[in-house]
Design an enzyme around this catalytic site. Structure first.
Site, PDB file in Angstrom:
ATOM      1  N   SER A 115       0.841  -1.193   0.000  1.00  0.00           N
ATOM      2  CA  SER A 115       0.000   0.000   0.000  1.00  0.00           C
ATOM      3  C   SER A 115       0.879   1.247   0.000  1.00  0.00           C
ATOM      4  CB  SER A 115      -0.922   0.035   1.231  1.00  0.00           C
ATOM      5  OG  SER A 115      -0.151   0.089   2.428  1.00  0.00           O
ATOM      6  N   GLY A 116       0.248   2.396  -0.171  1.00  0.00           N
ATOM      7  CA  GLY A 116       0.890   3.686   0.015  1.00  0.00           C
ATOM      8  C   GLY A 116       2.109   3.923  -0.855  1.00  0.00           C
ATOM      9  N   ILE A 117       3.137   4.481  -0.244  1.00  0.00           N
ATOM     10  CA  ILE A 117       4.355   4.834  -0.977  1.00  0.00           C
ATOM     11  C   ILE A 117       5.019   3.603  -1.566  1.00  0.00           C
ATOM     12  CG2 ILE A 117       6.695   5.743  -0.685  1.00  0.00           C
ATOM     13  CD1 ILE A 117       5.525   7.729   1.350  1.00  0.00           C
ATOM     14  N   ASP A 135       6.845 -10.933   8.229  1.00  0.00           N
ATOM     15  CA  ASP A 135       6.869 -10.014   9.359  1.00  0.00           C
ATOM     16  C   ASP A 135       8.324  -9.614   9.587  1.00  0.00           C
ATOM     17  OD1 ASP A 135       6.759  -8.635  11.735  1.00  0.00           O
ATOM     18  OD2 ASP A 135       5.502 -10.105  12.775  1.00  0.00           O
ATOM     19  N   VAL A 186       2.923  12.933   3.182  1.00  0.00           N
ATOM     20  CA  VAL A 186       2.347  12.360   1.965  1.00  0.00           C
ATOM     21  C   VAL A 186       1.017  11.722   2.317  1.00  0.00           C
ATOM     22  CG1 VAL A 186       2.645  10.657   0.126  1.00  0.00           C
ATOM     23  CG2 VAL A 186       4.618  11.952   0.956  1.00  0.00           C
ATOM     24  N   LYS A 192      14.194   6.919  12.460  1.00  0.00           N
ATOM     25  CA  LYS A 192      14.563   7.489  11.168  1.00  0.00           C
ATOM     26  C   LYS A 192      15.911   8.193  11.228  1.00  0.00           C
ATOM     27  CE  LYS A 192      10.971   6.043   8.915  1.00  0.00           C
ATOM     28  NZ  LYS A 192      11.105   5.010   7.853  1.00  0.00           N
ATOM     29  N   TYR A 220       9.680   6.946  16.645  1.00  0.00           N
ATOM     30  CA  TYR A 220       9.700   7.111  15.192  1.00  0.00           C
ATOM     31  C   TYR A 220      10.842   8.032  14.757  1.00  0.00           C
ATOM     32  CZ  TYR A 220       8.129   8.051  10.435  1.00  0.00           C
ATOM     33  OH  TYR A 220       8.056   8.175   9.053  1.00  0.00           O
TER      34      TYR A 220
END
Length: 263
Positions: A11-13, A59, A184, A155, A151
């Site tokens: 999904s998504g990006i 996973d 996004v 990153k 998070y």
């Protein structure tokens, strides 16, 4: 034709990245947690022009998952490009953090991309082949926000690992870079955001929120031959939002106006 391995491709990006490589006629191995969205992603990739599209439901939190994924993909054909797009970003207030939440985010967002790159690099070096690795970072690597301690840390660590890997793998012909998206809109059920949050972070100097294809084009470019002399870089694709605190009002009077006011 390249063999491109994309995680978070359901999904998504990640899905849009897979589509973008598919349009170039590349062969794809698509990885995500659940099989159903992966099958849809594979069908979309084939429709877009992929030479082939196979799927691996995995996973990535498991300590041996990265090795197993790369081994399975490589057994089909040597992997030329690895894109680590899988990630999670739960909002957890700092005082509510525990080991389970912290480890979940760091395991998926940092450890998995690093170990995927290790597994690919070992095989590429043994085979005497070049390779390109691209990880998806975030503006959160530079700027913390409430609820995003794990998070942001994940990153920031990923960007440091990108530079470290580029340094050591460059002599073997393996380039390692990251693409850092701004906000996004992806409509993710796994990582939902509130309308309030989207409104707060989605305004940029370029006047719009990001789209998955904005990020996908950057990934395809930096993974490809046009970026052949680039490694260890973080390409920020964020509509200018990382340039500074552009929402703040000007806090002084222009010199000419000040003189006129005092005259």
């Amino acid at each position: 034709m390249r063999h491109v391995l994309v995680t978070g491709a359901g999904s998504g990006i990640g899905l849009e990245i897979a589509r973008s490589f598919a349009r170039l006629g590349d062969a794809l191995t698509l990885v995500d947690l659940h099989a159903a969205p992966l099958e849809e992603a594979a069908a979309a990739a084939l429709e877009a022009g992929a030479a082939s599209a196979t799927t691996i439901a995995a996973d990535l939190r498991g300590p041996d998952a990265a090795e197993a994924v790369v081994a399975e993909a490589w057994a089909a054909a040597p992997v030329d490009v690895l894109v680590s797009s899988a990630g999670v970003y739960p909002a957890t207030p700092f005082l509510e953090l525990d080991a389970t939440t912290w480890d979940l985010v760091l395991d998926i967002n940092t450890r998995a991309p690093v170990l995927l790159a290790v597994a690919l690099a070992r095989r590429a070096i043994e085979a005497g082949r070049p390779a390109s690795v691209v990880s998806i970072s975030s503006g959160a690597a530079l700027r913390a926000r409430p609820g995003a301690a794990p998070y942001s840390t994940s990153k920031a660590a990923l960007e440091a690992a990108t530079r470290a890997a580029a340094l050591e793998l460059g002599p073997h012909g393996i380039r390692v870079n990251a693409v850092s998206p701004g906000f996004v809109e992806v409509g993710s059920a796994v990582n939902p955001v509130t309308d309030e949050y989207a409104a707060a972070v989605g305004d940029t100097p370029l006047g719009r929120r990001g789209r998955p294809d904005d990020i996908a084009r950057a990934v395809v470019w930096i993974a490809g031959d046009e970026a052949a002399w680039i490694t260890g870089e973080v390409l920020r694709v964020d509509g200018g939002s990382s340039t500074g605190a552009w929402h703040l009002p000007q806090h002084w009077t222009a010199i000419g106006q000040e003189e006129d006011a005092q005259a």
